[in-house]
Scaffold this motif. Structure first.
Motif, PDB file in Angstrom:
ATOM      1  N   PHE A  47      -6.707  -5.340   2.401  1.00 40.29           N
ATOM      2  CA  PHE A  47      -7.386  -4.670   3.471  1.00 40.29           C
ATOM      3  C   PHE A  47      -8.811  -4.711   3.330  1.00 40.29           C
ATOM      4  O   PHE A  47      -9.332  -4.008   2.459  1.00 40.29           O
ATOM      5  N   ARG A  48      -9.695  -5.369   4.290  1.00 43.41           N
ATOM      6  CA  ARG A  48     -11.163  -5.288   4.075  1.00 43.41           C
ATOM      7  C   ARG A  48     -11.643  -3.975   4.335  1.00 43.41           C
ATOM      8  O   ARG A  48     -11.324  -3.237   5.157  1.00 43.41           O
ATOM      9  N   GLY A  49     -12.734  -3.684   3.541  1.00 42.84           N
ATOM     10  CA  GLY A  49     -13.470  -2.475   3.704  1.00 42.84           C
ATOM     11  C   GLY A  49     -13.494  -1.571   2.718  1.00 42.84           C
ATOM     12  O   GLY A  49     -14.515  -1.505   1.890  1.00 42.84           O
ATOM     13  N   GLY A  50     -12.347  -1.417   1.945  1.00 39.37           N
ATOM     14  CA  GLY A  50     -12.343  -0.727   0.621  1.00 39.37           C
ATOM     15  C   GLY A  50     -13.038   0.587   0.707  1.00 39.37           C
ATOM     16  O   GLY A  50     -13.091   1.222   1.725  1.00 39.37           O
ATOM     17  N   ALA A  51     -13.840   0.848  -0.636  1.00 44.01           N
ATOM     18  CA  ALA A  51     -14.189   2.092  -0.627  1.00 44.01           C
ATOM     19  C   ALA A  51     -15.656   2.187   0.069  1.00 44.01           C
ATOM     20  O   ALA A  51     -16.185   3.261   0.455  1.00 44.01           O
ATOM     21  N   SER A  52     -15.971   0.959   0.883  1.00 45.76           N
ATOM     22  CA  SER A  52     -17.179   1.254   1.643  1.00 45.76           C
ATOM     23  C   SER A  52     -16.920   1.821   2.906  1.00 45.76           C
ATOM     24  O   SER A  52     -17.820   2.300   3.619  1.00 45.76           O
ATOM     25  N   LEU A  53     -15.616   2.175   3.285  1.00 48.19           N
ATOM     26  CA  LEU A  53     -15.234   2.889   4.491  1.00 48.19           C
ATOM     27  C   LEU A  53     -15.184   4.484   4.168  1.00 48.19           C
ATOM     28  O   LEU A  53     -14.937   4.983   5.278  1.00 48.19           O
ATOM     29  N   ASP A  54     -15.413   4.661   2.800  1.00 50.81           N
ATOM     30  CA  ASP A  54     -15.459   6.407   2.647  1.00 50.81           C
ATOM     31  C   ASP A  54     -16.555   7.072   3.858  1.00 50.81           C
ATOM     32  O   ASP A  54     -17.726   6.472   4.073  1.00 50.81           O
ATOM     33  N   ASP A  55     -15.871   8.148   4.079  1.00 47.67           N
ATOM     34  CA  ASP A  55     -16.766   9.105   5.119  1.00 47.67           C
ATOM     35  C   ASP A  55     -18.067   9.384   3.926  1.00 47.67           C
ATOM     36  O   ASP A  55     -17.630   9.851   2.873  1.00 47.67           O
ATOM     37  N   PRO A  56     -19.260   9.439   4.599  1.00 43.73           N
ATOM     38  CA  PRO A  56     -20.426   9.783   3.655  1.00 43.73           C
ATOM     39  C   PRO A  56     -19.986  11.253   2.868  1.00 43.73           C
ATOM     40  O   PRO A  56     -20.638  11.549   1.816  1.00 43.73           O
ATOM     41  N   ASP A  57     -19.349  12.076   3.810  1.00 51.23           N
ATOM     42  CA  ASP A  57     -19.092  13.396   3.076  1.00 51.23           C
ATOM     43  C   ASP A  57     -17.608  13.626   2.242  1.00 51.23           C
ATOM     44  O   ASP A  57     -17.665  14.623   1.820  1.00 51.23           O
ATOM     45  N   LYS A  58     -17.191  12.634   2.158  1.00 48.77           N
ATOM     46  CA  LYS A  58     -15.910  12.339   1.516  1.00 48.77           C
ATOM     47  C   LYS A  58     -15.742  11.364   0.312  1.00 48.77           C
ATOM     48  O   LYS A  58     -14.850  10.704   0.225  1.00 48.77           O
ATOM     49  N   ARG A  59     -17.000  11.121  -0.386  1.00 51.14           N
ATOM     50  CA  ARG A  59     -16.987   9.904  -1.156  1.00 51.14           C
ATOM     51  C   ARG A  59     -15.931  10.081  -2.364  1.00 51.14           C
ATOM     52  O   ARG A  59     -15.576  10.986  -2.756  1.00 51.14           O
ATOM     53  N   GLY A  60     -15.002   9.060  -2.491  1.00 56.69           N
ATOM     54  CA  GLY A  60     -14.133   8.991  -3.430  1.00 56.69           C
ATOM     55  C   GLY A  60     -12.645   9.007  -2.782  1.00 56.69           C
ATOM     56  O   GLY A  60     -11.482   9.018  -3.451  1.00 56.69           O
ATOM     57  N   ALA A  61     -12.621   9.393  -1.653  1.00 54.54           N
ATOM     58  CA  ALA A  61     -11.337   9.598  -0.904  1.00 54.54           C
ATOM     59  C   ALA A  61     -10.375   8.615  -0.799  1.00 54.54           C
ATOM     60  O   ALA A  61      -9.229   8.441  -0.940  1.00 54.54           O
ATOM     61  N   ILE A  62     -11.069   7.128  -0.624  1.00 54.25           N
ATOM     62  CA  ILE A  62     -10.298   5.982  -0.389  1.00 54.25           C
ATOM     63  C   ILE A  62      -9.707   5.723  -1.842  1.00 54.25           C
ATOM     64  O   ILE A  62      -8.462   5.227  -2.011  1.00 54.25           O
ATOM     65  N   ASN A  63     -10.428   5.804  -3.162  1.00 49.41           N
ATOM     66  CA  ASN A  63      -9.937   5.648  -4.277  1.00 49.41           C
ATOM     67  C   ASN A  63      -9.039   6.436  -4.651  1.00 49.41           C
ATOM     68  O   ASN A  63      -8.035   6.112  -5.310  1.00 49.41           O
ATOM     69  N   LEU A  64      -8.983   7.773  -4.371  1.00 54.99           N
ATOM     70  CA  LEU A  64      -7.943   8.722  -4.738  1.00 54.99           C
ATOM     71  C   LEU A  64      -6.775   8.663  -3.988  1.00 54.99           C
ATOM     72  O   LEU A  64      -5.753   8.653  -4.386  1.00 54.99           O
ATOM     73  N   MET A  65      -6.815   8.218  -2.734  1.00 58.91           N
ATOM     74  CA  MET A  65      -5.625   7.867  -1.603  1.00 58.91           C
ATOM     75  C   MET A  65      -5.029   6.889  -2.501  1.00 58.91           C
ATOM     76  O   MET A  65      -3.905   6.725  -2.657  1.00 58.91           O
ATOM     77  N   THR A  66      -5.616   5.632  -2.608  1.00 61.74           N
ATOM     78  CA  THR A  66      -5.155   4.261  -3.335  1.00 61.74           C
ATOM     79  C   THR A  66      -4.431   4.613  -4.498  1.00 61.74           C
ATOM     80  O   THR A  66      -3.237   4.222  -4.853  1.00 61.74           O
ATOM     81  N   GLY A  67      -4.808   5.445  -5.381  1.00 64.40           N
ATOM     82  CA  GLY A  67      -4.291   5.959  -6.528  1.00 64.40           C
ATOM     83  C   GLY A  67      -3.087   6.710  -6.320  1.00 64.40           C
ATOM     84  O   GLY A  67      -2.070   6.798  -7.329  1.00 64.40           O
ATOM     85  N   LEU A  68      -2.806   7.415  -5.242  1.00 60.64           N
ATOM     86  CA  LEU A  68      -1.626   8.177  -5.099  1.00 60.64           C
ATOM     87  C   LEU A  68      -0.416   7.245  -4.142  1.00 60.64           C
ATOM     88  O   LEU A  68       0.428   7.837  -4.052  1.00 60.64           O
ATOM     89  N   LEU A  69      -0.764   6.247  -3.881  1.00 61.77           N
ATOM     90  CA  LEU A  69       0.292   5.346  -3.171  1.00 61.77           C
ATOM     91  C   LEU A  69       1.485   4.912  -4.046  1.00 61.77           C
ATOM     92  O   LEU A  69       2.542   4.851  -3.387  1.00 61.77           O
ATOM     93  N   GLU A  70       1.483   4.960  -5.280  1.00 64.83           N
ATOM     94  CA  GLU A  70       2.554   4.853  -6.051  1.00 64.83           C
ATOM     95  C   GLU A  70       3.069   6.323  -6.535  1.00 64.83           C
ATOM     96  O   GLU A  70       3.726   6.139  -7.676  1.00 64.83           O
ATOM     97  N   GLU A  71       2.504   7.377  -6.212  1.00 61.02           N
ATOM     98  CA  GLU A  71       2.959   8.445  -6.748  1.00 61.02           C
ATOM     99  C   GLU A  71       3.966   9.273  -5.802  1.00 61.02           C
ATOM    100  O   GLU A  71       3.982  10.480  -5.529  1.00 61.02           O
ATOM    101  N   GLY A  72       4.711   8.448  -5.208  1.00 65.01           N
ATOM    102  CA  GLY A  72       5.818   8.995  -4.331  1.00 65.01           C
ATOM    103  C   GLY A  72       5.673   8.541  -2.867  1.00 65.01           C
ATOM    104  O   GLY A  72       4.600   8.689  -2.084  1.00 65.01           O
ATOM    105  N   ALA A  73       6.942   8.234  -2.456  1.00 69.12           N
ATOM    106  CA  ALA A  73       6.771   8.045  -0.983  1.00 69.12           C
ATOM    107  C   ALA A  73       8.253   8.244  -0.251  1.00 69.12           C
ATOM    108  O   ALA A  73       9.229   8.278  -0.927  1.00 69.12           O
TER     109      ALA A  73
END
Length: 438
Positions: free
Chosen positions: A52-78
């Motif tokens: 998915f193009r965009g990656g962490a560059s799509l983070d809201d400026p006030d929510k830096r690290g949200a996409i990284n944390l979200m991605t790390g949680l995709l394998e933590e239950g579904a």
């Protein structure tokens, strides 16, 4: 014992011999998704890569690290599976699912046996569409991210990279850490993760590569079932970065007997007609290991370092030409002077005919070795699509390398290399160096 056997099986299946030819088919699903496929029915195994193009560059400026944390949680239950049940399901199916994020992309990797394809894809579909983001899982992964952030603050290489990023990219998302900051990560909520999920995993930015025991018709159905219900569009892409690297030196005081230096200037895009000339030039200058000019001058002749190298770093939204060296505090200034001198020499004189031919031999000879397994090839297929390369690029790539002339390299060296504009970020306590620009 069963899990160990399954893991070993996946390793064996992924490590297939390198292929002399790669027959790529373009597959378009009824839902309008496109995938590139290399069909290989000889072994009942499939490697699937999704970007998915965009990656962490799509983070809201006030929510830096949200996409990284979200991605790390995709394998933590579904769905109805918590983290432990999700992991157990992968083991029982002999399926490997991986989730990663960079500045430019969110990466999804799947490795599965043909007989378990439907169940494996149901598991991945749940991870992509129904992530749980359980409070306990959020806090566990948040703690892991915070530990990495704290560790990076003590690593000279990470300090140099972060400092150079701020200098080169200014206010662009590339200047901000993928992991976020301690403060931003601590403040992230479950709602922030849901927003990051919706912003990132959308159909308008998908690239897909598949290799193995699957037909075009089967892949077409699979990708619609897996991805067809994702949001049509995600967050707007950031603009291109205005790369502005001033000449000079930035010293970051850090108590260590050895300084680390990261250096760079503006680079060149991979779709530039002169890219392959730049690739050969860089092979000679700094990418060729012990055969490169930088290694010969900085290490072999003067013993100033164990290693020095340079590389062309082309991101989606910026291109830079980078390098790295480390040396004792009392010798790093000399190492930097030698690097500048070699940059200048290459800029004014180019390279020799022999250097060009040796570089071509290495670059063309190493290329087929990249195709050493289903997973690797699937990665290459996705990368080609994201770069906008034609589907017949692989058999023609080495011809493009061979077509480069010495005159072209000489011209490109004079145009690309900017010894007077090189910027060095030095982390340590270097003797004879001080910050000369910001």
């Amino acid at each position: 014992m069963r899990a160990m056997f399954q893991a070993a099986l996946l390793v064996v299946l992924a490590a297939l011999p390198a292929r002399a030819e790669v027959d790529i088919q373009s597959v378009t699903s009824p839902g309008g998704l496109t995938a590139w496929l290399v069909e290989e029915p000889s072994i009942p195994f499939v490697a699937l890569e999704i970007r998915f193009r965009g990656g962490a560059s799509l983070d809201d400026p006030d929510k830096r690290g949200a996409i990284n944390l979200m991605t790390g949680l995709l394998e933590e239950g579904a769905g109805d599976m918590d983290a432990r049940a999700f992991s157990r399901a992968q083991e029982e199916l002999a399926t490997s699912l991986g989730f990663d994020v960079s500045r430019d992309e969110v990466s999804i990797s799947a490795r599965f046996l043909t007989e378990n394809r439907d169940a494996s894809m149901a598991l991945l579909r749940a991870a992509l569409k129904e992530p749980r983001f359980d409070p306990q899982a959020i806090e566990r992964v948040r703690g892991q991210v915070l530990s990495i952030i704290e560790s990076d603050k003590k690593d000279p290489n990470d300090i140099a990279s972060a400092t150079f990023g701020r200098i080169a990219y200014g206010d662009h998302p590339y200047a901000h850490p993928v992991n976020g900051t301690t403060e931003s990560v601590m403040a992230l909520t479950r709602d922030d993760l849901l927003a990051a999920h919706a912003a990132t995993l959308a159909r308008d930015r998908i690239y897909i590569g598949a290799v193995g025991d699957i037909t075009p018709q089967e892949l077409s159905s699979l990708i619609d079932d897996l991805l067809g219900d994702l949001p049509a569009t995600g967050a707007p892409m950031p603009p291109r970065a205005d790369v502005s690297i001033p000449p000079g030196v930035t010293v970051v005081d850090f108590p260590t007997p050895q300084s680390v230096a990261l250096f760079g200037q503006k680079g060149i895009a991979q779709d530039d007609p002169d890219f392959f000339a730049a690739l050969i030039l860089n092979q000679v200058l700094g990418a060729g290991g012990f055969e490169s000019r930088l290694m010969n001058e900085v290490r072999e002749k003067r013993g100033l370092t164990y290693g020095v190298y340079s590389y062309l770093a082309a991101r989606d939204l910026a291109e830079v030409y980078m390098g790295s060296v480390s040396s004792s505090n009392d010798r790093i200034a000399e190492a930097i002077a030698v690097i500048r001198a070699e940059w200048q020499k290459a800029a004014t004189e180019g390279i020799t005919e022999k250097e060009m031919q040796d570089a071509k031999t290495f670059i063309t000879g190493a290329y087929p070795l990249r195709f050493d397994g289903n997973g690797t090839i699937a990665n290459i297929l996705v990368g080609m699509q994201m770069l906008g390369l034609p589907i017949d690029y692989i058999p023609t790539r080495n011809d493009k390398v061979e077509a480069v002339t010495l005159d072209q390299i000489t011209r490109v060296a004079g145009e690309l290399l900017e010894p007077e504009n090189l910027h060095f970020v030095v982390v340590g306590q270097p003797e004879g160096l001080e910050t000369t620009s910001n």
